[in-house]
Design a protein around this motif. Structure first.
Motif, mmCIF file in Angstrom:
data_model
loop_
_atom_site.group_PDB
_atom_site.id
_atom_site.type_symbol
_atom_site.label_atom_id
_atom_site.label_comp_id
_atom_site.label_asym_id
_atom_site.label_seq_id
_atom_site.Cartn_x
_atom_site.Cartn_y
_atom_site.Cartn_z
ATOM 1 N N ASN A 146 7.149 3.740 12.483
ATOM 2 C CA ASN A 146 7.488 2.415 12.688
ATOM 3 C C ASN A 146 6.773 1.495 13.712
ATOM 4 O OD1 ASN A 146 9.927 2.748 10.938
ATOM 5 N ND2 ASN A 146 11.204 3.482 12.793
ATOM 6 N N ALA A 147 6.230 2.177 14.659
ATOM 7 C CA ALA A 147 5.503 1.323 15.596
ATOM 8 C C ALA A 147 4.053 0.855 15.011
ATOM 9 C CB ALA A 147 5.055 2.306 16.745
ATOM 10 N N LYS A 148 3.699 1.711 13.766
ATOM 11 C CA LYS A 148 2.275 1.153 13.150
ATOM 12 C C LYS A 148 2.438 0.716 11.905
ATOM 13 C CE LYS A 148 -0.398 4.992 15.267
ATOM 14 N NZ LYS A 148 -1.246 6.226 14.794
ATOM 15 N N ASN A 149 3.884 0.626 11.615
ATOM 16 C CA ASN A 149 4.373 -0.180 10.024
ATOM 17 C C ASN A 149 3.486 0.535 9.058
ATOM 18 O OD1 ASN A 149 6.265 -2.194 10.954
ATOM 19 N ND2 ASN A 149 4.312 -3.460 11.683
ATOM 20 N N THR A 150 3.773 2.066 9.161
ATOM 21 C CA THR A 150 3.057 2.597 8.250
ATOM 22 C C THR A 150 3.869 3.738 7.757
ATOM 23 O OG1 THR A 150 0.747 2.477 9.473
ATOM 24 C CG2 THR A 150 0.854 4.386 7.807
ATOM 25 N N VAL A 151 3.722 3.936 6.125
ATOM 26 C CA VAL A 151 4.512 4.881 5.689
ATOM 27 C C VAL A 151 3.457 5.931 4.891
ATOM 28 C CG1 VAL A 151 4.652 3.462 3.470
ATOM 29 C CG2 VAL A 151 6.423 5.382 3.969
ATOM 30 N N LEU A 209 0.088 -4.978 2.443
ATOM 31 C CA LEU A 209 0.193 -3.541 2.405
ATOM 32 C C LEU A 209 -1.128 -2.868 1.834
ATOM 33 C CD1 LEU A 209 3.732 -3.233 0.856
ATOM 34 C CD2 LEU A 209 2.989 -3.533 3.354
ATOM 35 N N VAL A 210 -1.963 -1.854 2.554
ATOM 36 C CA VAL A 210 -3.058 -1.337 2.227
ATOM 37 C C VAL A 210 -2.743 0.370 2.096
ATOM 38 C CG1 VAL A 210 -5.563 -0.725 2.619
ATOM 39 C CG2 VAL A 210 -4.307 -2.995 3.331
ATOM 40 N N GLU A 211 -2.878 0.377 0.870
ATOM 41 C CA GLU A 211 -2.850 2.017 0.571
ATOM 42 C C GLU A 211 -4.299 2.805 0.601
ATOM 43 O OE1 GLU A 211 0.326 0.578 -2.665
ATOM 44 O OE2 GLU A 211 -1.722 0.192 -2.654
ATOM 45 N N SER A 212 -4.058 4.064 0.849
ATOM 46 C CA SER A 212 -5.194 4.948 0.752
ATOM 47 C C SER A 212 -4.641 6.243 0.383
ATOM 48 C CB SER A 212 -6.073 4.980 2.012
ATOM 49 O OG SER A 212 -5.109 5.304 3.183
ATOM 50 N N GLY A 213 -5.531 7.127 -0.105
ATOM 51 C CA GLY A 213 -5.259 8.530 -0.157
ATOM 52 C C GLY A 213 -5.183 8.937 -1.413
ATOM 53 N N GLY A 214 -5.171 8.273 -2.338
ATOM 54 C CA GLY A 214 -5.179 8.756 -3.666
ATOM 55 C C GLY A 214 -6.517 9.492 -4.342
ATOM 56 N N GLY A 215 -6.383 9.937 -5.366
ATOM 57 C CA GLY A 215 -7.492 10.665 -5.992
ATOM 58 C C GLY A 215 -7.428 11.682 -7.037
ATOM 59 N N LEU A 216 -8.198 12.477 -7.463
ATOM 60 C CA LEU A 216 -8.153 13.518 -8.461
ATOM 61 C C LEU A 216 -7.830 14.759 -7.655
ATOM 62 C CD1 LEU A 216 -8.256 14.436 -11.283
ATOM 63 C CD2 LEU A 216 -10.823 14.670 -10.702
ATOM 64 N N VAL A 217 -6.985 15.552 -8.270
ATOM 65 C CA VAL A 217 -6.542 16.912 -7.760
ATOM 66 C C VAL A 217 -6.251 17.765 -8.944
ATOM 67 C CG1 VAL A 217 -4.256 16.172 -7.230
ATOM 68 C CG2 VAL A 217 -5.118 17.847 -5.884
ATOM 69 N N GLN A 218 -6.339 18.982 -8.847
ATOM 70 C CA GLN A 218 -5.925 20.094 -9.720
ATOM 71 C C GLN A 218 -4.369 20.293 -9.637
ATOM 72 O OE1 GLN A 218 -8.164 23.461 -9.310
ATOM 73 N NE2 GLN A 218 -9.795 22.657 -10.829
ATOM 74 N N ALA A 219 -3.854 20.591 -10.759
ATOM 75 C CA ALA A 219 -2.403 21.024 -10.701
ATOM 76 C C ALA A 219 -2.113 22.294 -9.707
ATOM 77 C CB ALA A 219 -1.760 21.667 -12.015
ATOM 78 N N GLY A 220 -0.730 21.732 -8.944
ATOM 79 C CA GLY A 220 -0.432 22.437 -8.029
ATOM 80 C C GLY A 220 -1.193 22.198 -6.465
ATOM 81 N N GLY A 221 -1.912 21.433 -6.512
ATOM 82 C CA GLY A 221 -2.574 21.022 -5.221
ATOM 83 C C GLY A 221 -1.700 19.966 -4.428
ATOM 84 N N SER A 222 -2.454 19.363 -3.510
ATOM 85 C CA SER A 222 -1.481 18.433 -2.634
ATOM 86 C C SER A 222 -2.542 17.065 -2.340
ATOM 87 C CB SER A 222 -1.327 19.068 -1.264
ATOM 88 O OG SER A 222 -0.480 20.166 -1.345
ATOM 89 N N LEU A 223 -1.892 16.031 -2.129
ATOM 90 C CA LEU A 223 -2.310 14.650 -1.635
ATOM 91 C C LEU A 223 -1.422 13.956 -0.681
ATOM 92 C CD1 LEU A 223 -3.915 13.018 -4.854
ATOM 93 C CD2 LEU A 223 -5.153 13.978 -2.884
ATOM 94 N N ARG A 224 -2.211 13.433 0.193
ATOM 95 C CA ARG A 224 -1.100 12.632 1.219
ATOM 96 C C ARG A 224 -1.728 11.235 0.950
ATOM 97 N NH1 ARG A 224 -1.364 11.656 7.546
ATOM 98 N NH2 ARG A 224 0.884 11.880 7.862
ATOM 99 N N LEU A 225 -0.676 10.404 0.873
ATOM 100 C CA LEU A 225 -0.819 8.910 0.769
ATOM 101 C C LEU A 225 -0.469 8.193 1.813
ATOM 102 C CD1 LEU A 225 0.542 8.067 -2.992
ATOM 103 C CD2 LEU A 225 -1.397 8.807 -2.277
ATOM 104 N N SER A 226 -1.099 7.040 2.204
ATOM 105 C CA SER A 226 -0.656 6.345 3.455
ATOM 106 C C SER A 226 -0.737 4.776 2.921
ATOM 107 C CB SER A 226 -1.849 6.611 4.713
ATOM 108 O OG SER A 226 -1.963 7.769 5.117
ATOM 109 N N CYS A 227 0.149 4.283 3.625
ATOM 110 C CA CYS A 227 0.115 2.645 3.361
ATOM 111 C C CYS A 227 0.420 2.160 4.830
ATOM 112 C CB CYS A 227 1.239 2.504 2.454
ATOM 113 S SG CYS A 227 1.707 0.591 2.458
ATOM 114 N N ALA A 228 -0.280 1.071 5.074
ATOM 115 C CA ALA A 228 0.010 0.316 6.388
ATOM 116 C C ALA A 228 0.101 -1.125 6.141
ATOM 117 C CB ALA A 228 -1.417 0.508 7.201
ATOM 118 N N ALA A 229 1.299 -1.637 6.730
ATOM 119 C CA ALA A 229 1.640 -2.997 6.437
ATOM 120 C C ALA A 229 0.975 -3.583 7.863
ATOM 121 C CB ALA A 229 3.372 -3.062 6.488
ATOM 122 N N SER A 230 0.395 -4.999 7.610
ATOM 123 C CA SER A 230 -0.047 -5.777 8.561
ATOM 124 C C SER A 230 0.269 -7.129 8.238
ATOM 125 C CB SER A 230 -1.700 -5.612 8.857
ATOM 126 O OG SER A 230 -2.161 -6.182 7.500
#
Length: 122
Positions: free
Chosen positions: A73-78, A4-25
């Motif tokens: 589901n086709a990409k095994n990604t959440v 499982l490989v995650e991506s998308g984390g980081g530093l953000v200010q309060a009230g902001g947004s982030l999108r995390l991805s995780c691909a299983a292979s």
């Protein structure tokens, strides 16, 4: 073996947004449940959100209305879309795949990603 490989984390200010991805292979036939957990310093790992292969979701109370989990589901990604982030959301976020059926072994297995840091500044 499944990774499982995650991506998308980081530093953000309060009230902001982030999108995390995780691909299983790997040698995956199917994954029943995928989800996100988090662990803040000095605290236990806790469930954030999970989603079944059929699209049923479950959220922790502290993220309801702010986070949205989805999967391909086709990409095994959440994915985890995080909005209205708060400093208390700061943690390492871990991807999880549960009841994974692989073509190399009988049974079902659980796997974890390596974690991605999310830091929300006030």
């Amino acid at each position: 073996q499944v990774q499982l490989v995650e991506s998308g984390g980081g530093l953000v200010q309060a009230g902001g947004s982030l999108r995390l991805s995780c691909a299983a292979s790997g040698n995956i036939i199917r994954i029943n449940t995928m989800g996100w957990y988090r662990q803040a310093p000095g605290k236990q790992r806790e469930l954030v959100a999970v989603i079944s292969s059929g699209g049923s979701t479950n959220y922790a109370d502290f993220v309801k209305g702010r986070f949205t989990i989805s999967r391909d589901n086709a990409k095994n990604t959440v994915y985890l879309q995080m909005s209205s982030l708060k400093p208390e959301d700061t943690a390492v976020y871990y991807c999880n795949a549960d009841e994974v059926v692989v073509n190399t072994l009988p049974g079902k297995y659980r796997y974890w990603g390596q974690g991605t840091q999310v830091t929300v500044s006030s």
